[in-house]
Motif scaffolding. Structure first.
Motif, mmCIF file in Angstrom:
data_model
loop_
_atom_site.group_PDB
_atom_site.id
_atom_site.type_symbol
_atom_site.label_atom_id
_atom_site.label_comp_id
_atom_site.label_asym_id
_atom_site.label_seq_id
_atom_site.Cartn_x
_atom_site.Cartn_y
_atom_site.Cartn_z
ATOM 1 N N THR A 12 11.008 -28.774 49.721
ATOM 2 C CA THR A 12 11.097 -27.561 48.939
ATOM 3 C C THR A 12 10.412 -27.700 47.652
ATOM 4 O OG1 THR A 12 13.364 -26.867 50.146
ATOM 5 C CG2 THR A 12 12.812 -25.901 48.005
ATOM 6 N N VAL A 13 9.690 -26.781 47.202
ATOM 7 C CA VAL A 13 9.197 -26.952 45.901
ATOM 8 C C VAL A 13 9.204 -25.764 45.153
ATOM 9 C CG1 VAL A 13 6.859 -27.406 44.606
ATOM 10 C CG2 VAL A 13 7.344 -28.746 46.691
ATOM 11 N N HIS A 14 9.763 -25.683 43.992
ATOM 12 C CA HIS A 14 9.990 -24.217 43.302
ATOM 13 C C HIS A 14 9.149 -24.495 42.175
ATOM 14 C CE1 HIS A 14 13.310 -23.019 45.796
ATOM 15 N NE2 HIS A 14 13.993 -24.025 45.061
ATOM 16 N N ILE A 15 8.740 -23.022 41.741
ATOM 17 C CA ILE A 15 7.656 -22.837 40.701
ATOM 18 C C ILE A 15 8.557 -22.116 39.670
ATOM 19 C CG2 ILE A 15 5.888 -21.592 39.827
ATOM 20 C CD1 ILE A 15 4.560 -21.489 42.725
ATOM 21 N N VAL A 16 8.246 -22.583 38.182
ATOM 22 C CA VAL A 16 9.303 -22.165 36.928
ATOM 23 C C VAL A 16 8.030 -21.437 36.166
ATOM 24 C CG1 VAL A 16 10.654 -22.468 35.227
ATOM 25 C CG2 VAL A 16 10.959 -23.846 37.418
ATOM 26 N N TYR A 17 8.503 -20.209 35.774
ATOM 27 C CA TYR A 17 7.282 -19.606 34.907
ATOM 28 C C TYR A 17 7.693 -19.598 33.551
ATOM 29 C CZ TYR A 17 3.866 -15.784 34.007
ATOM 30 O OH TYR A 17 2.782 -14.783 33.440
ATOM 31 N N ALA A 18 6.895 -20.344 32.467
ATOM 32 C CA ALA A 18 7.279 -20.784 31.267
ATOM 33 C C ALA A 18 6.760 -19.376 30.617
ATOM 34 C CB ALA A 18 6.447 -21.676 30.708
ATOM 35 N N HIS A 19 7.624 -19.116 29.347
ATOM 36 C CA HIS A 19 7.653 -18.252 28.446
ATOM 37 C C HIS A 19 8.297 -18.559 27.078
ATOM 38 C CE1 HIS A 19 11.986 -17.932 29.355
ATOM 39 N NE2 HIS A 19 11.641 -18.097 30.550
ATOM 40 N N GLN A 20 8.045 -17.867 26.006
ATOM 41 C CA GLN A 20 8.834 -18.368 24.673
ATOM 42 C C GLN A 20 10.266 -18.409 25.025
ATOM 43 O OE1 GLN A 20 7.999 -14.878 22.038
ATOM 44 N NE2 GLN A 20 5.866 -15.752 21.466
ATOM 45 N N LEU A 47 2.398 -22.546 29.485
ATOM 46 C CA LEU A 47 1.545 -21.821 28.741
ATOM 47 C C LEU A 47 0.180 -22.602 28.278
ATOM 48 C CD1 LEU A 47 4.589 -21.796 25.932
ATOM 49 C CD2 LEU A 47 4.324 -20.089 27.834
ATOM 50 N N GLY A 48 -0.648 -21.686 27.996
ATOM 51 C CA GLY A 48 -1.883 -22.086 27.561
ATOM 52 C C GLY A 48 -2.346 -23.261 28.725
ATOM 53 N N ALA A 49 -2.872 -24.302 28.345
ATOM 54 C CA ALA A 49 -3.511 -25.527 29.074
ATOM 55 C C ALA A 49 -2.419 -26.798 29.139
ATOM 56 C CB ALA A 49 -4.841 -26.069 28.568
ATOM 57 N N GLY A 50 -1.456 -26.573 29.564
ATOM 58 C CA GLY A 50 -0.308 -27.614 29.712
ATOM 59 C C GLY A 50 0.869 -27.560 28.580
ATOM 60 N N SER A 51 0.806 -26.290 27.782
ATOM 61 C CA SER A 51 1.827 -26.665 26.568
ATOM 62 C C SER A 51 3.204 -26.074 27.097
ATOM 63 C CB SER A 51 1.706 -25.465 25.624
ATOM 64 O OG SER A 51 0.443 -25.882 24.651
ATOM 65 N N LEU A 52 4.256 -26.761 26.651
ATOM 66 C CA LEU A 52 5.689 -26.340 26.838
ATOM 67 C C LEU A 52 6.426 -27.019 25.371
ATOM 68 C CD1 LEU A 52 6.356 -27.697 30.516
ATOM 69 C CD2 LEU A 52 6.420 -25.099 29.677
ATOM 70 N N PRO A 53 7.498 -26.264 25.388
ATOM 71 C CA PRO A 53 8.126 -26.639 24.082
ATOM 72 C C PRO A 53 8.751 -27.981 24.382
ATOM 73 C CG PRO A 53 9.210 -24.740 24.799
ATOM 74 C CD PRO A 53 8.222 -25.109 25.842
ATOM 75 N N ALA A 54 8.820 -29.049 23.168
ATOM 76 C CA ALA A 54 9.068 -30.498 23.121
ATOM 77 C C ALA A 54 10.271 -30.393 23.865
ATOM 78 C CB ALA A 54 9.141 -30.941 21.810
ATOM 79 N N ILE A 55 11.416 -29.502 23.724
ATOM 80 C CA ILE A 55 12.585 -30.098 24.598
ATOM 81 C C ILE A 55 12.509 -29.683 25.978
ATOM 82 C CG2 ILE A 55 14.536 -29.618 22.556
ATOM 83 C CD1 ILE A 55 14.829 -26.732 23.585
ATOM 84 N N PRO A 99 8.755 -35.324 41.225
ATOM 85 C CA PRO A 99 7.664 -35.011 40.581
ATOM 86 C C PRO A 99 7.377 -33.578 40.175
ATOM 87 C CG PRO A 99 7.424 -35.219 43.045
ATOM 88 C CD PRO A 99 8.596 -35.535 42.534
ATOM 89 N N VAL A 100 6.785 -33.132 38.920
ATOM 90 C CA VAL A 100 6.517 -32.008 38.361
ATOM 91 C C VAL A 100 5.050 -31.815 38.230
ATOM 92 C CG1 VAL A 100 7.413 -30.465 36.535
ATOM 93 C CG2 VAL A 100 8.961 -32.245 37.498
ATOM 94 N N VAL A 101 4.559 -30.807 38.610
ATOM 95 C CA VAL A 101 3.157 -30.431 38.278
ATOM 96 C C VAL A 101 3.178 -29.423 37.040
ATOM 97 C CG1 VAL A 101 0.952 -29.444 39.312
ATOM 98 C CG2 VAL A 101 2.372 -31.100 40.780
ATOM 99 N N TYR A 102 2.121 -29.550 36.207
ATOM 100 C CA TYR A 102 2.108 -28.743 35.206
ATOM 101 C C TYR A 102 0.572 -27.791 35.597
ATOM 102 C CZ TYR A 102 5.200 -30.465 31.939
ATOM 103 O OH TYR A 102 6.554 -30.909 31.038
ATOM 104 N N SER A 103 0.909 -26.553 35.946
ATOM 105 C CA SER A 103 -0.034 -25.715 36.201
ATOM 106 C C SER A 103 0.025 -24.685 34.918
ATOM 107 C CB SER A 103 0.069 -25.039 37.436
ATOM 108 O OG SER A 103 -0.692 -24.270 37.796
ATOM 109 N N LYS A 104 -0.822 -23.382 35.012
ATOM 110 C CA LYS A 104 -0.516 -22.347 34.013
ATOM 111 C C LYS A 104 -0.675 -21.173 34.304
ATOM 112 C CE LYS A 104 -4.949 -22.870 36.067
ATOM 113 N NZ LYS A 104 -5.480 -21.754 36.406
ATOM 114 N N ARG A 105 -0.102 -20.317 33.455
ATOM 115 C CA ARG A 105 0.199 -18.905 33.530
ATOM 116 C C ARG A 105 -1.180 -18.227 33.669
ATOM 117 N NH1 ARG A 105 4.471 -16.689 29.024
ATOM 118 N NH2 ARG A 105 2.357 -16.694 27.921
#
Ligand SMILES: NC(=O)C[C@H](N)C(=O)O
Length: 375
Positions: free
Chosen positions: A260-268, A290-298, A309-315
């Motif tokens: 199982t691999v889930h996708i989480v959609y980032a947002h403000q 967000l953008g080209a790999g941006s996420l809040p520091a926390i 493993p976590v893959v950083y993709s993009k919106r």
């Protein structure tokens, strides 16, 4: 890497004598007095899986709210005469909206295609457009079809609608699969007169006939019974081929499961708790950052603590995630974040799933994603 356990045995094994429309199969074996016999037509296998192309609406002006209702046999009845172009054989693998396509259906398609490669010159698969790009990506990543083209096709209007696009799309797909110029091109998509690489295509519009887009460029065009390719036969250079060790027996394939691999959609205001919660229900995660790999520091800090493993993709629809934009690892050994490169979240999910199915380490997964300029 070619799939060595698939015996690719097209009707004409010898390239010189295997040109679909110009040469009969196994010309060398034909006795002189038989040489005037009619040329053998290419054999095309057509699989039906459902989608809008197999749907009926309540009225001819309905282009939404329809239901999947037509079999592949019924769909073929609406297609112009193809008896002079190819011989066909058809099979219904399932008949669902593509939102219902899951790993078990993917494996059914995989098994169907693998076995059709042994005896057919081309393969056509009707499919709903919503998740078509995921299936084409999966099939291109897991099957080396040699010369045999695998052409996916769908439609945006139900069969009952005025100017339904399904019959023409299906007719074009069959012609493309039967055409010698399509040999060696792998997984293709035929929609709205355009021919595209199944690996790169993305659905970019939820409603219009021109619903698919390929930033890497269309491979060709279909106009008035002519197929115009813009390039010689080509396959995506970045595609990692997985040689799945699967038993294609129907009962065994239905028991095969993928991690199982889930996708989480980032947002403000995305919360680290959400990331933590999702991670407890999967073996790998993809984040549409967000953008080209941006996420809040926390959120980055939370991801770095996860045991998966976590893959950083993009919106964003286009562009890529450069490795330089990943958060800094605490240690090289424990680093669990991988850049998706050019892959969108849904294709990244399938690639990560295939890597986990093959029990790849994080370093090996990183190598696979580096093929698409991620890693
Ligand atoms: N145009 C379509 O095929 C959309 C449909 N909901 C499907 O993916 O099955």
């Amino acid at each position: 890497m070619p799939n060595e356990d698939i015996e690719i045995n097209t009707i004409c094994a010898d390239l010189e004598s295997s040109q679909f429309t110009l040469h009969a199969c196994g010309n060398d074996d034909i006795k002189p007095d038989e040489k005037s016999a009619p040329r053998r037509l290419p054999k095309i296998k057509i699989f039906g899986t459902g989608g809008t192309i197999a749907s009926k609406g309540a009225s001819s002006s309905n282009t939404a709210g329809y239901r999947v209702d037509l079999t592949i046999q019924q769909l073929l009845q609406a297609v112009p005469d193809i008896s002079g172009i190819c011989d066909i054989d058809y099979e219904q693998l399932c008949n669902v909206d593509s939102k219902e396509i899951n790993e078990s259906v993917l494996l059914k398609i995989y098994a169907g295609v693998s076995s059709a490669l042994q005896t057919f010159d081309g393969i056509v698969i009707t499919h709903g457009t919503d998740t078509l790009a995921e299936t084409t990506f999966f099939i291109e990543s897991t099957i080396d079809s040699g010369d045999v083209p695998i052409v996916f096709v769908g439609s945006m209007r139900p069969s009952t609608s005025v100017s339904a696009d399904g019959p023409m799309n299906l007719y074009q797909a069959i012609c493309i699969a039967a055409d010698r110029q399509s040999r060696g091109r792998g997984v293709l998509v035929s929609l709205n007169d355009q021919i595209s690489a199944g690996y790169y295509i993305t659905k970019t519009n939820a409603n219009t006939l021109d619903s698919f887009n390929v930033r890497q460029g269309y491979l060709g065009n279909f106009v008035n019974n002519e197929i115009h390719y813009y390039y010689p036969p080509v396959k995506p250079m970045v595609c990692h081929k997985f040689k799945l060790q699967l038993n294609l027996d129907k009962s065994l394939i239905s028991q095969t499961t993928f991690p199982t691999v889930h996708i989480v959609y980032a947002h403000q205001s995305i919360s680290p708790e959400l990331i933590e919660l999702v991670s407890q229900h999967c073996e790998g995660m993809v984040i549409a950052t967000l953008g080209a790999g941006s996420l809040p520091a926390i959120v980055n800090d939370k991801v770095l603590e996860l045991p998966i493993p976590v893959v950083y993709s993009k919106r964003s629809m286009d562009g890529m995630i450069p490795k330089a934009n990943l958060p800094k690892p605490k240690s090289k050994e424990s680093f669990n974040i991988i850049a998706s490169g050019y892959l969108n979240p849904e294709k990244s999910r399938i690639l990560l799933q295939l890597c986990l199915f093959e029990k790849f380490t994080v370093e090996e997964i990183r190598d696979v994603f580096s093929g698409v300029y991620g890693g």
